[in-house]
Design a protein around this motif. Structure first.
Motif, short mmCIF file in Angstrom:
data_model
loop_
_atom_site.label_atom_id
_atom_site.label_comp_id
_atom_site.label_asym_id
_atom_site.label_seq_id
_atom_site.Cartn_x
_atom_site.Cartn_y
_atom_site.Cartn_z
N LEU A 15 0.81 -1.16 0.07
CA LEU A 15 -0.07 0.00 0.01
C LEU A 15 0.81 1.17 -0.05
CD1 LEU A 15 -3.14 1.11 0.24
CD2 LEU A 15 -2.47 1.32 2.57
N ALA A 28 -6.44 4.10 6.20
CA ALA A 28 -5.97 3.48 4.88
C ALA A 28 -5.11 2.12 5.18
CB ALA A 28 -5.21 4.34 4.14
N THR A 31 -7.34 -0.41 7.31
CA THR A 31 -7.99 -1.13 6.21
C THR A 31 -7.07 -2.05 5.57
OG1 THR A 31 -9.52 0.54 6.30
CG2 THR A 31 -9.48 -1.08 4.48
N ALA A 32 -5.93 -1.67 5.06
CA ALA A 32 -5.01 -2.43 4.04
C ALA A 32 -4.85 -3.74 5.01
CB ALA A 32 -3.93 -1.96 3.51
N HIS A 35 -7.30 -6.55 5.26
CA HIS A 35 -7.92 -6.99 4.23
C HIS A 35 -6.68 -7.87 3.47
CE1 HIS A 35 -11.82 -5.81 4.16
NE2 HIS A 35 -11.59 -4.64 4.48
N TYR A 37 -2.99 -7.10 3.17
CA TYR A 37 -1.77 -6.53 2.71
C TYR A 37 -0.73 -6.59 4.15
CZ TYR A 37 -3.93 -3.16 -0.87
OH TYR A 37 -4.61 -2.71 -1.77
N ILE A 40 3.69 -1.97 3.80
CA ILE A 40 3.23 -0.69 3.34
C ILE A 40 4.49 0.26 3.19
CG2 ILE A 40 2.43 1.27 4.89
CD1 ILE A 40 0.60 -1.13 4.76
N GLU A 228 -11.57 2.41 1.02
CA GLU A 228 -11.84 0.71 1.33
C GLU A 228 -12.06 -0.16 0.20
OE1 GLU A 228 -13.17 -2.27 4.80
OE2 GLU A 228 -14.09 -0.26 4.58
N ILE A 231 -9.06 -0.14 -2.08
CA ILE A 231 -7.76 -1.01 -1.34
C ILE A 231 -7.87 -2.41 -1.55
CG2 ILE A 231 -6.96 -1.54 0.87
CD1 ILE A 231 -7.34 1.45 1.84
N ASN A 234 -7.68 -3.43 -5.24
CA ASN A 234 -6.31 -3.44 -5.72
C ASN A 234 -5.57 -4.58 -5.25
OD1 ASN A 234 -6.82 -1.02 -7.07
ND2 ASN A 234 -6.00 0.20 -5.24
N PHE A 235 -5.85 -5.36 -4.21
CA PHE A 235 -5.34 -6.65 -3.48
C PHE A 235 -5.83 -7.78 -4.27
CE2 PHE A 235 -3.97 -9.28 -0.01
CZ PHE A 235 -2.51 -9.26 -0.06
#
Length: 267
Positions: A15, A28, A31-32, A35, A37, A40, A228, A231, A234-235
């Protein structure tokens, strides 16, 4: 995961938190991590290291499970300045070590001493892997003349619209992992018809296609979002693949589009 020359593994999607400030950055990152991630990418210049560190702490994840990248900014370069800048970043992040510490850009007057400081930080075990950002071939050729540890990473702007093929090939030939920042072109090309067609064929967003292109090229990719749903999207790129034909179309989109800055041309 990609294997760095330092021996450490780096998650291939991270992220990015550039321009995310205060609580926005905190939420952010939280949240990442919630889910999936585990990487960072921040920088002292982003002025959100404290929020990033707090979110990682509040996530409840073990520190070893989250890969943290940060960077020494141009005005903080030089040997002693870099050592002090790293200490500041460690304190703000609330950690005893940084997974990947990068020189943010190849400042002509200070990059040699800055890199020497990065090697010292590895020796002191404050940093696990070191690397560079926005370095071109001639910068790396110069670095080779004094580096004791070759950079594990070169973080540069990359997308189908800006492919920098000679630099990419050079880094790959020298065992330097490419990290792609601004892989989503900061939204400028998300409605480009060829990209839209490929996304529709796979039932995916154009952003997901751009991220998948990076992964297929072997790049670590750093999409940035504070939303969200985006994010999460994107993953979520492991449930489809791009065909050779798709990749040929995407490779044909090169147009030199640069949405960020360009220190690659510095002396």
């Amino acid at each position: 995961m990609a294997r760095l020359s330092s021996g450490y593994l780096i998650p291939e999607i991270g992220l990015g938190v550039y321009l995310a400030n205060g609580n926005e950055a905190y939420q952010a990152v939280l949240t990442a991590l919630k889910h999936g991630y585990r990487h960072i990418d921040t920088a002292s210049f982003y002025r959100n290291e404290a929020e990033v560190g707090r979110a990682i702490h509040d996530s409840g994840l073990p520190r070893e499970d989250v890969f943290i990248t940060t960077k020494v900014w141009n005005s903080d370069q030089g040997y002693e300045n870099t050592l002090a800048a790293c200490e500041s970043s460690l304190n703000k992040l609330g950690t005893t070590f940084i997974d990947l510490y990068l020189i943010h850009a190849p400042v002509p007057e200070t990059r040699k001493e800055t890199y020497r400081a990065l090697e010292k930080l590895v020796e002191e075990r404050k940093v696990r892997s070191i690397g560079i950002s926005n370095y071109n071939i001639h910068h790396i050729e110069e670095l080779k003349t004094y580096a004791k540890i070759m950079p594990a990473v070169n973080q540069i702007e990359l997308s189908p619209y800006l492919q920098r093929r000679s630099l990419v090939q050079y880094c790959q030939d020298n065992g330097i992992v490419l990290e792609a920042y601004s892989p989503l072109t900061r939204g400028e090309k998300l409605n480009d018809p060829p990209l839209v067609r490929i996304a529709q064929q796979h039932g995916k967003t154009t952003a997901q296609v751009l991220i998948k292109w990076c992964l297929k090229k072997g790049y670590v990719t750093l999409p940035k979002s504070v939303n969200e749903s985006r994010i999460i999207q994107n993953f979520t790129v492991n449930d489809f693949d791009l065909s050779a034909e798709d990749m040929n179309v995407l490779d044909g989109l090169e147009c030199g589009l640069m949405v960020a800055w360009n220190p690659l041309e510095w002396e």
